[in-house]
Design a protein around this motif. Structure first.
Motif, PDB file in Angstrom:
ATOM      1  N   ILE A 163     -29.646  30.533 -35.842  1.00 51.36           N
ATOM      2  CA  ILE A 163     -30.652  29.492 -35.600  1.00 51.36           C
ATOM      3  C   ILE A 163     -32.020  30.032 -35.989  1.00 51.36           C
ATOM      4  CG2 ILE A 163     -31.785  28.081 -33.819  1.00 51.36           C
ATOM      5  CD1 ILE A 163     -29.077  28.070 -32.350  1.00 51.36           C
ATOM      6  N   VAL A 164     -32.800  29.216 -36.696  1.00 46.82           N
ATOM      7  CA  VAL A 164     -34.142  29.598 -37.134  1.00 46.82           C
ATOM      8  C   VAL A 164     -35.064  29.679 -35.919  1.00 46.82           C
ATOM      9  CG1 VAL A 164     -36.124  28.927 -38.557  1.00 46.82           C
ATOM     10  CG2 VAL A 164     -33.786  28.497 -39.375  1.00 46.82           C
ATOM     11  N   THR A 165     -35.711  30.857 -35.742  1.00 44.24           N
ATOM     12  CA  THR A 165     -36.592  31.048 -34.588  1.00 44.24           C
ATOM     13  C   THR A 165     -38.062  31.214 -34.977  1.00 44.24           C
ATOM     14  OG1 THR A 165     -36.149  33.432 -34.652  1.00 44.24           O
ATOM     15  CG2 THR A 165     -34.787  32.091 -33.165  1.00 44.24           C
ATOM     16  N   GLU A 166     -38.316  31.489 -36.259  1.00 51.44           N
ATOM     17  CA  GLU A 166     -39.705  31.697 -36.695  1.00 51.44           C
ATOM     18  C   GLU A 166     -39.770  31.500 -38.203  1.00 51.44           C
ATOM     19  OE1 GLU A 166     -42.821  35.462 -36.649  1.00 51.44           O
ATOM     20  OE2 GLU A 166     -41.108  35.478 -35.273  1.00 51.44           O
ATOM     21  N   LEU A 167     -40.921  31.040 -38.662  1.00 55.54           N
ATOM     22  CA  LEU A 167     -41.151  30.874 -40.102  1.00 55.54           C
ATOM     23  C   LEU A 167     -42.379  31.678 -40.498  1.00 55.54           C
ATOM     24  CD1 LEU A 167     -40.625  27.014 -40.359  1.00 55.54           C
ATOM     25  CD2 LEU A 167     -39.032  28.797 -41.083  1.00 55.54           C
ATOM     26  N   GLY A 168     -42.204  32.585 -41.446  1.00 58.78           N
ATOM     27  CA  GLY A 168     -43.338  33.353 -41.950  1.00 58.78           C
ATOM     28  C   GLY A 168     -44.340  32.423 -42.619  1.00 58.78           C
ATOM     29  N   GLU A 169     -45.599  32.820 -42.598  1.00 63.16           N
ATOM     30  CA  GLU A 169     -46.672  31.981 -43.149  1.00 63.16           C
ATOM     31  C   GLU A 169     -46.467  31.627 -44.614  1.00 63.16           C
ATOM     32  OE1 GLU A 169     -50.446  33.869 -42.562  1.00 63.16           O
ATOM     33  OE2 GLU A 169     -50.083  34.183 -40.426  1.00 63.16           O
ATOM     34  N   SER A 170     -45.784  32.490 -45.353  1.00 63.71           N
ATOM     35  CA  SER A 170     -45.659  32.302 -46.804  1.00 63.71           C
ATOM     36  C   SER A 170     -44.252  31.913 -47.253  1.00 63.71           C
ATOM     37  CB  SER A 170     -46.093  33.585 -47.515  1.00 63.71           C
ATOM     38  OG  SER A 170     -47.415  33.919 -47.157  1.00 63.71           O
ATOM     39  N   VAL A 171     -43.417  31.426 -46.346  1.00 59.08           N
ATOM     40  CA  VAL A 171     -42.035  31.045 -46.681  1.00 59.08           C
ATOM     41  C   VAL A 171     -41.996  30.071 -47.850  1.00 59.08           C
ATOM     42  CG1 VAL A 171     -40.068  29.681 -45.842  1.00 59.08           C
ATOM     43  CG2 VAL A 171     -40.985  31.512 -44.442  1.00 59.08           C
ATOM     44  N   THR A 172     -42.879  29.099 -47.842  1.00 63.44           N
ATOM     45  CA  THR A 172     -42.825  28.043 -48.858  1.00 63.44           C
ATOM     46  C   THR A 172     -43.227  28.524 -50.254  1.00 63.44           C
ATOM     47  OG1 THR A 172     -45.055  27.309 -48.290  1.00 63.44           O
ATOM     48  CG2 THR A 172     -43.221  26.215 -47.170  1.00 63.44           C
ATOM     49  N   GLU A 173     -43.832  29.704 -50.367  1.00 63.05           N
ATOM     50  CA  GLU A 173     -44.221  30.225 -51.678  1.00 63.05           C
ATOM     51  C   GLU A 173     -43.014  30.453 -52.585  1.00 63.05           C
ATOM     52  OE1 GLU A 173     -46.984  33.500 -51.695  1.00 63.05           O
ATOM     53  OE2 GLU A 173     -48.227  32.525 -50.164  1.00 63.05           O
ATOM     54  N   PHE A 174     -41.849  30.697 -51.988  1.00 66.24           N
ATOM     55  CA  PHE A 174     -40.639  30.927 -52.775  1.00 66.24           C
ATOM     56  C   PHE A 174     -39.909  29.635 -53.132  1.00 66.24           C
ATOM     57  CE2 PHE A 174     -40.725  35.300 -50.844  1.00 66.24           C
ATOM     58  CZ  PHE A 174     -40.922  35.972 -52.039  1.00 66.24           C
ATOM     59  N   TYR A 175     -40.287  28.518 -52.531  1.00 67.93           N
ATOM     60  CA  TYR A 175     -39.600  27.251 -52.806  1.00 67.93           C
ATOM     61  C   TYR A 175     -39.653  26.895 -54.296  1.00 67.93           C
ATOM     62  CZ  TYR A 175     -39.233  26.059 -47.784  1.00 67.93           C
ATOM     63  OH  TYR A 175     -38.924  26.023 -46.448  1.00 67.93           O
ATOM     64  N   SER A 176     -40.789  27.166 -54.946  1.00 64.08           N
ATOM     65  CA  SER A 176     -40.913  26.826 -56.368  1.00 64.08           C
ATOM     66  C   SER A 176     -39.969  27.665 -57.231  1.00 64.08           C
ATOM     67  CB  SER A 176     -42.357  27.005 -56.835  1.00 64.08           C
ATOM     68  OG  SER A 176     -42.742  28.360 -56.711  1.00 64.08           O
ATOM     69  N   GLU A 177     -39.523  28.816 -56.697  1.00 63.41           N
ATOM     70  CA  GLU A 177     -38.563  29.661 -57.400  1.00 63.41           C
ATOM     71  C   GLU A 177     -37.131  29.378 -56.936  1.00 63.41           C
ATOM     72  OE1 GLU A 177     -39.772  33.811 -57.717  1.00 63.41           O
ATOM     73  OE2 GLU A 177     -41.780  33.178 -57.115  1.00 63.41           O
ATOM     74  N   LYS A 178     -36.990  28.300 -56.132  1.00 66.53           N
ATOM     75  CA  LYS A 178     -35.691  27.864 -55.602  1.00 66.53           C
ATOM     76  C   LYS A 178     -35.057  28.918 -54.703  1.00 66.53           C
ATOM     77  CE  LYS A 178     -33.874  24.484 -57.977  1.00 66.53           C
ATOM     78  NZ  LYS A 178     -33.017  23.721 -58.835  1.00 66.53           N
ATOM     79  N   MET A 179     -35.903  29.584 -53.893  1.00 69.45           N
ATOM     80  CA  MET A 179     -35.424  30.663 -53.033  1.00 69.45           C
ATOM     81  C   MET A 179     -35.900  30.507 -51.596  1.00 69.45           C
ATOM     82  SD  MET A 179     -35.910  33.979 -55.597  1.00 69.45           S
ATOM     83  CE  MET A 179     -36.943  34.718 -54.410  1.00 69.45           C
ATOM     84  N   ILE A 180     -35.047  30.991 -50.683  1.00 68.14           N
ATOM     85  CA  ILE A 180     -35.395  31.142 -49.272  1.00 68.14           C
ATOM     86  C   ILE A 180     -34.919  32.540 -48.876  1.00 68.14           C
ATOM     87  CG2 ILE A 180     -34.876  30.406 -46.907  1.00 68.14           C
ATOM     88  CD1 ILE A 180     -34.417  27.580 -48.003  1.00 68.14           C
ATOM     89  N   VAL A 181     -35.773  33.291 -48.181  1.00 67.48           N
ATOM     90  CA  VAL A 181     -35.422  34.633 -47.740  1.00 67.48           C
ATOM     91  C   VAL A 181     -35.166  34.599 -46.237  1.00 67.48           C
ATOM     92  CG1 VAL A 181     -36.159  37.042 -47.613  1.00 67.48           C
ATOM     93  CG2 VAL A 181     -36.845  35.626 -49.570  1.00 67.48           C
TER      94      VAL A 181
END
Length: 121
Positions: free
Chosen positions: A8-26
């Motif tokens: 279950i997702v408990t936290e999102l780093g401030e820059s998570v969405t920066e990878f969306y344009s590269e079609k990635m989630i870490v």
């Protein structure tokens, strides 16, 4: 469907969405180094019941994505660190050892509290 992995997702780093344009989630389990955590989807539970294989399904709540390739370190990294990269490009061959390749799709925006799981039919 047989459940292979769940968290279950408990936290999102401030820059998570920066990878969306590269079609990635870490993904990274809690306790990630600070310099990495800002780019990661953080989770606490880390239940890997069997090794993930191509043909399994990665689920984000009710959204399902076919797994097309599994990097050579995905299962070990997920089990030990809760750390892998999801790549939504449909690759049939794993280019990077720590990456789980999913069907070619728009990257879904991850929200706190969402369930991430892998299932096998």
């Amino acid at each position: 469907m047989t459940q292979i992995y769940k968290t279950i997702v408990t936290e999102l780093g401030e820059s998570v969405t920066e990878f969306y344009s590269e079609k990635m989630i870490v993904l990274f389990k809690g306790g990630a180094p600070a310099e990495l955590a800002e780019f990661c989807v953080i989770h606490e539970e880390n239940n890997l019941y069997e090794n993930i294989q191509p043909g399994d399904v990665f689920k984000i709540d009710d959204n399902e994505f076919l797994i097309t390739a599994v990097g050579s370190s995905v299962n070990e990294n997920l089990q030990n660190l809760g750390h892998i990269t999801l790549k939504f490009d449909g690759a049939q061959e794993a280019e990077l050892p720590g990456t789980l390749y999913l069907e070619n799709s728009e990257v879904p925006e991850i929200q706190l509290g969402q369930t991430l799981e892998v299932a096998r039919t």
